[in-house]
Write a protein that holds these residues in place. Sequence first.
Motif, PDB file in Angstrom:
ATOM      1  N   ASN A   1       0.931  -1.299  -0.090  1.00 23.42           N
ATOM      2  CA  ASN A   1      -0.068   0.036  -0.092  1.00 23.42           C
ATOM      3  C   ASN A   1       0.793   1.309  -0.088  1.00 23.42           C
ATOM      4  OD1 ASN A   1      -2.941  -0.695   0.313  1.00 23.42           O
ATOM      5  ND2 ASN A   1      -1.951  -2.256   1.571  1.00 23.42           N
ATOM      6  N   LEU A   2       2.232   1.194  -0.061  1.00 20.97           N
ATOM      7  CA  LEU A   2       3.066   2.282   0.071  1.00 20.97           C
ATOM      8  C   LEU A   2       3.883   2.576  -1.174  1.00 20.97           C
ATOM      9  CD1 LEU A   2       2.147   2.274   3.123  1.00 20.97           C
ATOM     10  CD2 LEU A   2       4.558   3.457   3.618  1.00 20.97           C
ATOM     11  N   LYS A   3       4.054   3.710  -1.582  1.00 19.28           N
ATOM     12  CA  LYS A   3       4.862   4.094  -2.730  1.00 19.28           C
ATOM     13  C   LYS A   3       5.678   5.514  -2.351  1.00 19.28           C
ATOM     14  CE  LYS A   3       1.424   7.058  -4.939  1.00 19.28           C
ATOM     15  NZ  LYS A   3       0.505   7.172  -3.837  1.00 19.28           N
ATOM     16  N   GLU A   4       6.460   5.616  -3.201  1.00 16.05           N
ATOM     17  CA  GLU A   4       7.755   6.889  -3.059  1.00 16.05           C
ATOM     18  C   GLU A   4       6.887   7.974  -2.534  1.00 16.05           C
ATOM     19  OE1 GLU A   4      10.343   7.013  -6.121  1.00 16.05           O
ATOM     20  OE2 GLU A   4      11.324   8.774  -5.013  1.00 16.05           O
ATOM     21  N   ASN A   5       7.303   8.502  -1.369  1.00 13.33           N
ATOM     22  CA  ASN A   5       6.874   9.809  -0.926  1.00 13.33           C
ATOM     23  C   ASN A   5       5.620   9.738  -0.324  1.00 13.33           C
ATOM     24  OD1 ASN A   5       9.072  11.394  -1.980  1.00 13.33           O
ATOM     25  ND2 ASN A   5       7.980  11.439  -3.885  1.00 13.33           N
ATOM     26  N   ASP A   6       5.074   8.587  -0.088  1.00 10.97           N
ATOM     27  CA  ASP A   6       3.960   8.354   0.973  1.00 10.97           C
ATOM     28  C   ASP A   6       4.580   8.573   2.457  1.00 10.97           C
ATOM     29  OD1 ASP A   6       2.046   7.974  -0.747  1.00 10.97           O
ATOM     30  OD2 ASP A   6       2.160   5.673  -0.659  1.00 10.97           O
ATOM     31  N   GLU A   7       3.928   8.931   3.259  1.00  7.38           N
ATOM     32  CA  GLU A   7       4.261   8.995   4.790  1.00  7.38           C
ATOM     33  C   GLU A   7       3.709   7.947   5.693  1.00  7.38           C
ATOM     34  OE1 GLU A   7       3.816  13.228   5.671  1.00  7.38           O
ATOM     35  OE2 GLU A   7       4.653  13.792   3.587  1.00  7.38           O
ATOM     36  N   ILE A   8       4.538   7.878   6.744  1.00  4.38           N
ATOM     37  CA  ILE A   8       4.252   6.887   7.945  1.00  4.38           C
ATOM     38  C   ILE A   8       4.432   7.683   9.014  1.00  4.38           C
ATOM     39  CG2 ILE A   8       4.510   4.986   9.265  1.00  4.38           C
ATOM     40  CD1 ILE A   8       6.255   4.151   6.440  1.00  4.38           C
ATOM     41  N   LEU A   9       3.269   8.036   9.775  1.00  7.50           N
ATOM     42  CA  LEU A   9       3.646   8.832  10.972  1.00  7.50           C
ATOM     43  C   LEU A   9       3.789   8.046  12.247  1.00  7.50           C
ATOM     44  CD1 LEU A   9       0.836  11.859  10.359  1.00  7.50           C
ATOM     45  CD2 LEU A   9       3.265  11.631   9.565  1.00  7.50           C
ATOM     46  N   ILE A  10       4.881   8.489  12.943  1.00  8.86           N
ATOM     47  CA  ILE A  10       4.725   7.795  14.311  1.00  8.86           C
ATOM     48  C   ILE A  10       5.209   8.857  15.311  1.00  8.86           C
ATOM     49  CG2 ILE A  10       5.691   5.501  13.459  1.00  8.86           C
ATOM     50  CD1 ILE A  10       8.320   6.170  13.980  1.00  8.86           C
ATOM     51  N   THR A  11       5.685   8.587  16.521  1.00  8.94           N
ATOM     52  CA  THR A  11       6.158   9.459  17.201  1.00  8.94           C
ATOM     53  C   THR A  11       7.793   9.207  17.720  1.00  8.94           C
ATOM     54  OG1 THR A  11       5.684   8.785  19.537  1.00  8.94           O
ATOM     55  CG2 THR A  11       3.975   9.713  18.347  1.00  8.94           C
ATOM     56  N   VAL A  12       8.359   9.863  18.645  1.00  6.71           N
ATOM     57  CA  VAL A  12       9.794   9.620  19.283  1.00  6.71           C
ATOM     58  C   VAL A  12       9.447   8.795  20.386  1.00  6.71           C
ATOM     59  CG1 VAL A  12      11.082  11.505  18.255  1.00  6.71           C
ATOM     60  CG2 VAL A  12       9.850  11.774  20.396  1.00  6.71           C
ATOM     61  N   ALA A  13       8.331   8.597  20.679  1.00  5.06           N
ATOM     62  CA  ALA A  13       8.273   8.113  22.258  1.00  5.06           C
ATOM     63  C   ALA A  13       7.844   6.412  21.871  1.00  5.06           C
ATOM     64  CB  ALA A  13       6.885   8.559  22.968  1.00  5.06           C
ATOM     65  N   GLU A  14       7.697   6.169  20.541  1.00  6.25           N
ATOM     66  CA  GLU A  14       7.397   4.783  20.306  1.00  6.25           C
ATOM     67  C   GLU A  14       8.716   3.923  20.801  1.00  6.25           C
ATOM     68  OE1 GLU A  14       4.319   4.108  19.456  1.00  6.25           O
ATOM     69  OE2 GLU A  14       4.042   6.376  19.380  1.00  6.25           O
TER      70      GLU A  14
ATOM     71  N   ALA B   1       8.961   5.482   1.021  1.00  3.71           N
ATOM     72  CA  ALA B   1       8.010   6.415   1.595  1.00  3.71           C
ATOM     73  C   ALA B   1       8.764   6.969   2.790  1.00  3.71           C
ATOM     74  CB  ALA B   1       7.264   5.568   2.435  1.00  3.71           C
ATOM     75  N   LYS B   2       8.265   7.730   3.479  1.00  2.00           N
ATOM     76  CA  LYS B   2       9.118   8.724   4.597  1.00  2.00           C
ATOM     77  C   LYS B   2       8.310   8.421   5.873  1.00  2.00           C
ATOM     78  CE  LYS B   2      10.074  12.419   1.527  1.00  2.00           C
ATOM     79  NZ  LYS B   2       9.587  13.556   0.969  1.00  2.00           N
ATOM     80  N   VAL B   3       9.373   8.232   6.969  1.00  2.00           N
ATOM     81  CA  VAL B   3       8.703   8.279   8.286  1.00  2.00           C
ATOM     82  C   VAL B   3       8.874   9.625   8.968  1.00  2.00           C
ATOM     83  CG1 VAL B   3       9.316   7.211  10.663  1.00  2.00           C
ATOM     84  CG2 VAL B   3       9.467   5.730   8.732  1.00  2.00           C
ATOM     85  N   LYS B   4       7.665  10.008   9.422  1.00  2.00           N
ATOM     86  CA  LYS B   4       7.773  11.492  10.173  1.00  2.00           C
ATOM     87  C   LYS B   4       7.233  11.219  11.500  1.00  2.00           C
ATOM     88  CE  LYS B   4       7.687  14.553   6.017  1.00  2.00           C
ATOM     89  NZ  LYS B   4       7.108  15.363   5.340  1.00  2.00           N
TER      90      LYS B   4
ATOM     91  N   VAL C   1      -0.209  10.746   3.866  1.00  2.00           N
ATOM     92  CA  VAL C   1       0.051   9.767   5.030  1.00  2.00           C
ATOM     93  C   VAL C   1      -1.035   8.639   4.616  1.00  2.00           C
ATOM     94  CG1 VAL C   1      -0.550   9.543   7.329  1.00  2.00           C
ATOM     95  CG2 VAL C   1       0.577  11.892   6.371  1.00  2.00           C
ATOM     96  N   LYS C   2      -0.248   7.502   4.695  1.00  2.00           N
ATOM     97  CA  LYS C   2      -0.858   6.231   4.378  1.00  2.00           C
ATOM     98  C   LYS C   2      -1.171   5.668   5.898  1.00  2.00           C
ATOM     99  CE  LYS C   2      -1.568   6.626   0.058  1.00  2.00           C
ATOM    100  NZ  LYS C   2      -1.039   8.126   0.026  1.00  2.00           N
ATOM    101  N   ILE C   3       0.031   5.766   6.828  1.00  2.00           N
ATOM    102  CA  ILE C   3      -0.062   4.897   8.058  1.00  2.00           C
ATOM    103  C   ILE C   3       0.218   5.864   9.179  1.00  2.00           C
ATOM    104  CG2 ILE C   3       0.986   2.982   9.263  1.00  2.00           C
ATOM    105  CD1 ILE C   3       1.655   1.502   6.425  1.00  2.00           C
ATOM    106  N   VAL C   4      -0.517   5.725  10.267  1.00  2.00           N
ATOM    107  CA  VAL C   4      -0.214   6.466  11.473  1.00  2.00           C
ATOM    108  C   VAL C   4       0.228   5.392  12.400  1.00  2.00           C
ATOM    109  CG1 VAL C   4      -0.895   8.042  13.248  1.00  2.00           C
ATOM    110  CG2 VAL C   4      -1.443   8.612  10.748  1.00  2.00           C
ATOM    111  N   SER C   5       0.863   5.160  13.030  1.00  2.00           N
ATOM    112  CA  SER C   5       1.270   3.953  14.008  1.00  2.00           C
ATOM    113  C   SER C   5       1.722   4.620  15.278  1.00  2.00           C
ATOM    114  CB  SER C   5       2.092   2.887  13.613  1.00  2.00           C
ATOM    115  OG  SER C   5       2.410   1.985  14.393  1.00  2.00           O
TER     116      SER C   5
END
Lengths: 147, 414
Positions: B108-121, B138-141, B164-168
Amino acid sequence: MNSIKDNPILKREIMMDHYESPRNFQLIDDNSYRQIHVYSQSCQDDIKLQVLINNDIIEDIRFEGNACVIATASTSIMTELIKGCSIKQAKEIIENYFNMINQKEYGENILKEAVVFESVGRQVNRISCATLSWNGLKQLLNENEES
Amino acid sequence: MFNVDKIRQDFPMLQGKTNEGKPLIYLDNGATTLKPNSVIEAVTNYYQNITSNINRGDYKLAYLVDQAYEKTREVVADFINCQSKEVVFTYGTTHSLNQIAYGYGLNNLKENDEILITVAEHASNTLPWYQLAAITKAKVKFIPLDKTGKITVENVRKMLNENVKIVSIAQVSNVLGCISDVKAIAREVHKFNAVLVVDGAQSVPHIKTDVKDLDCDFLVFSAHKMCGPTAVGVMYGKYHLLEKMMPLMLGGGMNLHFDTDFNVKLKAVPYKFEAGTSNIEAVLGLKAAIKYLKEIGMDNIANYEKQLKDYTISELKKLDNVIVYNPEADIGIISFNVLDKGKIIFGQDVASYLSKHGLCLRSGNHCAKNLWQYLAVDSTVRCALYFYNTKEEVDKLIEVLKTTTLENCVDVIL
């Protein structure tokens, strides 16, 4: 002279002193030094160690890092013991140190202040702290011989 | 009625065990939890009375184990309010997150898609996404945390966009102990047609979980942090998402057909995700663990833990040699350091000294290595409470912390 290892107050003072004012605690930006980065697999201890060897003599040894009392003090004491030694002497000191940690016979006079770690095995999980840099030095000396 | 003394009788580890010769006080429940007799019996019962493999059913014994195994799926489904076909057994939270990262992310991800996480993970909710991003370009932000370390809906909203495709995110941080408003975050995430993955490792054991209400797309957790056995966990996913996902592992038990022309037909969800012989005894143990927690009641557990957490924080705050990093924690995870002459004592030195007094607490970065820049310290000591801990145990911790000095930490090995 009273034996260090029979004097818990003195042992504590030595350890605290080396933790609070570690000796040879500053790395140098110089390619003639060999460097190793040692870190614990299970805790936060993280130390970089440098040695300068010329004609089989350890002319200088330095370290920097962020580690517990035991790892920091054992590194500081090690640098004082090793600085100026020949490789052969250094290896003898290292061997005696590991003998002490492993509850085998060792030379108290050879290890000097390092005998403060004689009972580190009372907390088995701390043995890795007291041997972190010593293992690093061992590896550096081996690499030196291979090159 | 919640009776902690009665509850403690259910745990063999709380019956006169010692640590370094002192009565054991176990405050490392964020790492793993102690097991009640019913869970231990469920595990040993499998080996003593009903050993056989699942997915066979050719003989009565195997049929019975199959039934017991599948019953666990229903028990989990009831526990988190989903359908049993949406419950996949894994080897734990880490396995579940990797399964989602690869099984969902690669398709489900391709170039320049974004995955959002946090620094606390935790590492398990960070590294699979780094790897997925490296593979797919893709990029992790990182969603910024607020001053107390919480993920706010507002900050999630700011980070969302059509890439943004995934937020975890973790529902509860394993270092900061704060509860994220998953329900509100899910609403925002869905506005952008992204999926929300929730790491429930530190929340499911402590608070009531309702995935329908939260409306998250995936929820993952581990049995061993909720009185169950190690090496078994759950991946909940909405059925239509699971259907489209590729299994991380292929092998026996998960296929219907294959031949030398390389035709392969997989079983339906959830079975296609369970390749190889499962950790059967642990799945049966998980069933017993959930039964045990439900009998006590998740609300009772949450209430009791909140009181104990409030008490612990208020007592810690009275100590002038202790810094608490998360005084506003929602659940019983408290991160602190001890000072001597104004200087932080290295966490491992403190933990060793506490151990000398029977206290089991963990020091370090707690696998959340991105968090430390945010907290501006390298590591902490963590007190992680569970419903079987007591005020008296906390009092002992406080008493020992009062005597925690660098000198005393050194004396531990003299």
